[in-house]
Design an enzyme around this catalytic site. Structure first.
Site, PDB file in Angstrom:
ATOM      1  N   ASN A 164       0.854  -1.186   0.000  1.00 43.32           N
ATOM      2  CA  ASN A 164       0.000   0.000   0.000  1.00 43.32           C
ATOM      3  C   ASN A 164       0.891   1.237   0.000  1.00 43.32           C
ATOM      4  O   ASN A 164       2.016   1.201   0.497  1.00 43.32           O
ATOM      5  CB  ASN A 164      -0.875   0.006   1.260  1.00 43.32           C
ATOM      6  N   HIS A 175       0.928   5.136   1.407  1.00 39.98           N
ATOM      7  CA  HIS A 175       0.253   5.970   2.404  1.00 39.98           C
ATOM      8  C   HIS A 175       0.914   7.345   2.434  1.00 39.98           C
ATOM      9  O   HIS A 175       2.146   7.445   2.459  1.00 39.98           O
ATOM     10  CB  HIS A 175       0.346   5.304   3.777  1.00 39.98           C
ATOM     11  N   SER A 219       4.944   6.795   2.329  1.00 47.91           N
ATOM     12  CA  SER A 219       5.537   5.494   2.650  1.00 47.91           C
ATOM     13  C   SER A 219       4.858   4.418   1.823  1.00 47.91           C
ATOM     14  O   SER A 219       3.638   4.441   1.656  1.00 47.91           O
ATOM     15  CB  SER A 219       5.303   5.142   4.132  1.00 47.91           C
ATOM     16  N   ASP A 272      -2.307   0.589   8.207  1.00 50.83           N
ATOM     17  CA  ASP A 272      -1.125   1.421   7.939  1.00 50.83           C
ATOM     18  C   ASP A 272       0.050   1.063   8.862  1.00 50.83           C
ATOM     19  O   ASP A 272       0.916   1.903   9.132  1.00 50.83           O
ATOM     20  CB  ASP A 272      -1.459   2.922   8.069  1.00 50.83           C
TER      21      ASP A 272
HETATM   22  C1  GRF Z   1      -2.774   8.864  -2.398  1.00 47.49           C
HETATM   23  O1  GRF Z   1      -2.436  10.016  -1.694  1.00 47.49           O
HETATM   24  C2  GRF Z   1      -2.359   7.636  -1.623  1.00 47.49           C
HETATM   25  O2  GRF Z   1      -1.201   7.819  -0.884  1.00 47.49           O
HETATM   26  C3  GRF Z   1      -3.534   7.422  -0.705  1.00 47.49           C
HETATM   27  O3  GRF Z   1      -4.658   7.766  -1.459  1.00 47.49           O
HETATM   28  C4  GRF Z   1      -4.290   8.681  -2.493  1.00 47.49           C
HETATM   29  C5  GRF Z   1      -4.704   8.057  -3.780  1.00 47.49           C
HETATM   30  O4  GRF Z   1      -4.497   8.883  -4.888  1.00 47.49           O
HETATM   31  N1  GRF Z   1      -3.543   6.068  -0.211  1.00 47.49           N
HETATM   32  P1  GRF Z   1      -4.572   8.268  -6.349  1.00 47.49           P
HETATM   33  O5  GRF Z   1      -5.952   7.609  -6.484  1.00 47.49           O
HETATM   34  O6  GRF Z   1      -3.472   7.281  -6.497  1.00 47.49           O
HETATM   35  O7  GRF Z   1      -4.433   9.434  -7.273  1.00 47.49           O
END
Ligand code: GRF
Length: 196
Positions: free
Chosen positions: A109, A111, A138, A147
């Site tokens: 994932n 984050h 991260s 997370d």
């Molecule tokens: C990103 O900021 C990611 O870190 C978080 O959700 C957002 C997703 O943005 N988990 P995208 O859909 O990849 O543009």
């Protein structure tokens, strides 16, 4: 060249998914994106995936009576596509420990914070409210603790005095798009070494 068969799960815009798809175009990249799955039909990123010849699938969580039933359908689809690893990219469903166990070490994932700081939502607002001088993103392995899994890669950005949450989010997002492909490559090399 063996490439890891990888799925990307999205719920929205999909800009990180796009960064992974772009990186995976390179001949020497160790993962291939075999499908993009969304839990909602209006996830914007689906259009990009389809336009780039990637299999897309909507598995609408609202169509299932429980989280487990939704995950069972998701898991079945991923197995049917011979998926070996999965990247969550703005996927807004919490996955159960049972599902995660089936993909142990193969599920990552991204984050938008320097974990373990700011788990959960509204990370940029919280960093600004705290007066943080440094923020970032991260990529981590997914474990049942939200997370909370082991971090694979991080990138830092400065928090500037005049930053709004949107400005800071954009600065972090640029780094997300840089490190997520790197992290998927690291994971792919690791898994391919174990299962050539
Ligand atoms: C990103 O900021 C990611 O870190 C978080 O959700 C957002 C997703 O943005 N988990 P995208 O859909 O990849 O543009």
């Amino acid at each position: 060249m063996r490439k890891l068969r990888t799925a990307i799960l999205i719920s929205g815009r999909g800009s990180n998914m796009m960064a992974l798809v772009e990186a995976a175009r390179a001949a020497e990249y160790p993962a291939e994106i075999v499908c993009v799955v969304a839990n909602t039909a209006d996830a914007k990123g689906l259009e990009f995936a389809a336009a780039n010849g990637i299999a897309t699938m909507v598995i609408d969580h609202k169509a299932f009576p429980s989280r487990e039933a939704f995950e069972k359908a998701l898991d079945a689809y991923l197995r049917s596509m011979n998926v070996e690893a999965m990247a969550l990219a703005g996927f807004m469903r919490v996955l159960t420990a049972g599902f995660i166990a089936g993909w142990d070490g193969r599920l990552i994932n991204i984050h938008p914070s320097l974990l373990p700081a700011y788990k959960g939502l509204h990370t940029h607002e919280r960093a600004i409210a705290d007066g943080a001088k440094v923020h970032g993103c991260s990529v981590h392995l997914v474990t049942p603790e939200l997370d909370g899994g082991p971090v694979l890669l991080q990138a830092e950005v400065p928090v500037l005095p005049e930053d709004t949450a949107d400005v800071l989010a954009a600065r972090v997002l640029t780094e997300e798009h840089r490190i997520y492909p790197q992290a998927l490559a690291l994971l792919s090399h690791r898994i391919i070494a174990e299962t050539p």
